[in-house]
Design an enzyme around this catalytic site. Structure first.
Site, PDB file in Angstrom:
ATOM      1  N   CYS A   1      -8.435  -6.189   1.365  1.00  0.00           N
ATOM      2  CA  CYS A   1      -8.688  -4.780   1.693  1.00  0.00           C
ATOM      3  C   CYS A   1     -10.157  -4.412   1.518  1.00  0.00           C
ATOM      4  O   CYS A   1     -10.630  -3.441   2.106  1.00  0.00           O
ATOM      5  CB  CYS A   1      -7.838  -3.865   0.806  1.00  0.00           C
ATOM      6  SG  CYS A   1      -6.076  -4.162   0.943  1.00  0.00           S
TER       7      CYS A   1
ATOM      8  N   THR B   1      13.042   5.514  10.422  1.00  0.00           N
ATOM      9  CA  THR B   1      14.004   4.475  10.776  1.00  0.00           C
ATOM     10  C   THR B   1      13.613   3.147  10.138  1.00  0.00           C
ATOM     11  O   THR B   1      12.478   2.689  10.286  1.00  0.00           O
ATOM     12  CB  THR B   1      14.079   4.312  12.302  1.00  0.00           C
ATOM     13  OG1 THR B   1      14.457   5.555  12.889  1.00  0.00           O
ATOM     14  CG2 THR B   1      15.090   3.243  12.684  1.00  0.00           C
TER      15      THR B   1
ATOM     16  N   THR C   1       0.832  -1.207   0.000  1.00  0.00           N
ATOM     17  CA  THR C   1       0.000   0.000   0.000  1.00  0.00           C
ATOM     18  C   THR C   1       0.863   1.252   0.000  1.00  0.00           C
ATOM     19  O   THR C   1       0.623   2.186  -0.778  1.00  0.00           O
ATOM     20  CB  THR C   1      -0.959   0.004   1.205  1.00  0.00           C
ATOM     21  OG1 THR C   1      -1.887  -1.080   1.059  1.00  0.00           O
ATOM     22  CG2 THR C   1      -1.743   1.305   1.285  1.00  0.00           C
TER      23      THR C   1
ATOM     24  N   GLN D   1       1.061  -9.232  -6.400  1.00  0.00           N
ATOM     25  CA  GLN D   1       0.566 -10.601  -6.545  1.00  0.00           C
ATOM     26  C   GLN D   1       1.411 -11.443  -7.489  1.00  0.00           C
ATOM     27  O   GLN D   1       1.351 -12.670  -7.459  1.00  0.00           O
ATOM     28  CB  GLN D   1      -0.883 -10.592  -7.035  1.00  0.00           C
ATOM     29  CG  GLN D   1      -1.885 -10.114  -6.016  1.00  0.00           C
ATOM     30  CD  GLN D   1      -1.990 -11.015  -4.800  1.00  0.00           C
ATOM     31  OE1 GLN D   1      -1.640 -12.185  -4.851  1.00  0.00           O
ATOM     32  NE2 GLN D   1      -2.465 -10.465  -3.699  1.00  0.00           N
TER      33      GLN D   1
ATOM     34  N   ASN E   1      -5.337  -9.132  -8.175  1.00  0.00           N
ATOM     35  CA  ASN E   1      -5.426  -9.784  -6.868  1.00  0.00           C
ATOM     36  C   ASN E   1      -6.726 -10.553  -6.660  1.00  0.00           C
ATOM     37  O   ASN E   1      -6.799 -11.432  -5.807  1.00  0.00           O
ATOM     38  CB  ASN E   1      -5.257  -8.746  -5.752  1.00  0.00           C
ATOM     39  CG  ASN E   1      -6.175  -7.560  -5.927  1.00  0.00           C
ATOM     40  OD1 ASN E   1      -6.053  -6.816  -6.907  1.00  0.00           O
ATOM     41  ND2 ASN E   1      -7.092  -7.369  -5.004  1.00  0.00           N
TER      42      ASN E   1
END
Length: 382
Positions: A323, A236, A70, A178, A149
């Site tokens: 999702c 980080t 994403t 995918q 997907n």
């Protein structure tokens, strides 16, 4: 347990979890720190970047570590559009993209960009003629999913790359989430400028991904801060997940040599097993589809009812993209391919990994043959 929801997420390999734990315990220092422990972490990060580049056949400096698909999709789409907006504000994508891409374009439309959404045929594929006819002098980006997907349809990204090579000012992004390890794709040969992958789709940990950014391609960063990842993605680095991801990518690519033909056979066995079951219609095309995804509709049975009934037998499948699976209504992707709304509302997705076996498919077919007539009767009497 028979787990057939691998397009949503895969189970991490034991070796990958061991690597994650070892790195988290020993190399816990910040790779940006100047002391010796920070230097050790930085060297391990560089090693993971080199390994990832070698596995993807690209240069290590073209590897940007992200938190997953994403973020990678949003960074590629929005970052490109915003960076090149002085050149033009016209963008091209398809009607069958993953929500991470589809919604990113919707947001750009609200910011004044113009988006052309390419239609697909009955197999869910875009036409190169439509793509070429959509290109304008102010087009700056084309984004296309490689393997869908929901249906497993493979888009002709190599052909699109050849076409777009005639338009060097247009950036080409491919969502390869995918496809990676299941449908080979040479990023350089395909003329791809930006490519997204996510670790948890190939037995790696969640929270790690890669955005390939071709040398010379430019992005406006979406996350500002410490200028990590070449200034493209601050924050980080999640070192344990990144190192574990590199290991998962290597293991999965090794497994793919025998795993891809095996999955093709298993999907074929699923098709053959359900062929005689009345009211079952496959939405995944026979040709131009990935080896690990099968999408089919069951007439007269609500997909959520069938999913929970299979769960009672310790078999796990899904409906749409994870999702979107909690959203009611017909699949946007299936509707775009011209599938009738009722049938698109009844879709089930089975998605394999290299770990699945002939036994898994045989038991799933048997369960479906038992459950479908029973659930259809219940639905008719309700």
């Amino acid at each position: 347990m028979i787990y057939l929801d691998n397009s949503a997420t895969t189970k991490p390999y034991p070796e990958v979890l061991e690597t994650y734990k070892a790195v988290a315990e020993k190399y816990f220092a910040n790779p940006s720190s100047l002391h010796g422990r920070g230097g050790e972490a930085e060297r391990l990060l560089a090693q993971a970047r080199t390994i990832s580049g070698e596995l993807l056949n690209v240069h290590s400096k073209e590897i940007v570590f992200t938190s997953g698909g994403t973020e990678g999709d949003n960074l590629a789409v929005k970052g490109t559009a915003l960076y090149y907006q002085s050149r033009g504000k016209h963008l091209i994508t398809t009607r069958v993209e993953h929500p991470a891409v589809f919604e990113a374009f919707a947001q750009l439309e609200s910011l004044g960009f113009e988006v052309t959404y390419l239609p697909v045929d009955g197999n869910g594929q875009v036409s190169m003629e439509d793509l070429e006819n959509s290109i304008r002098s102010d087009t700056t980006l084309v984004s296309m999913i490689h393997v869908n997907n929901e249906t497993g349809t493979i888009q002709p990204v190599e052909e699109a790359g050849r076409l777009l090579s005639k338009f060097p000012k247009i950036q080409f992004h491919v969502d390869h989430v995918q496809g990676v390890t299941k449908v080979p794709l040479e990023l350089k040969k395909a003329g791809i400028d930006l490519c997204t992958i996510s670790a948890h789709k190939f037995h790696g940990p969640r929270g790690a991904g890669i955005l390939y950014v071709r040398e010379g391609a430019n992005l406006l960063p979406l996350i500002s801060g410490g200028s990590q990842e070449g200034g493209i993605r601050s924050g980080t680095e999640n070192l344990p997940a990144i190192v574990a991801m590199a290991k998962a990518l290597r293991l999965s690519l090794e497994a793919s040599k025998g795993g891809i033909p095996k999955m093709k056979k298993l999907i074929g066995k699923l098709r053959d097993g359900l062929e005689g079951v009345g009211g079952v219609v496959f939405n995944t095309p026979q040709d131009h589809s990935a080896p690990h995804i099968a999408n089919f509709s069951v007439e007269g049975v609500k997909p959520e009812v069938l999913i929970h009934a299979l769960e009672q037998k310790d078999i796990y499948v899904s409906t749409k993209s994870a999702c979107s699976s909690r959203e009611s209504g017909a699949s946007r992707v299936l509707l775009a391919a011209g599938i009738p709304e009722k049938r698109a509302e009844q879709a089930i997705r089975v998605s394999l990994s290299f770990e699945n076996s002939k036994h898994d498919i045989e038991e799933t077919v048997k369960a479906l043959k038992d459950l479908i007539p029973e659930l259809r009767k219940v639905g008719e009497s309700a």
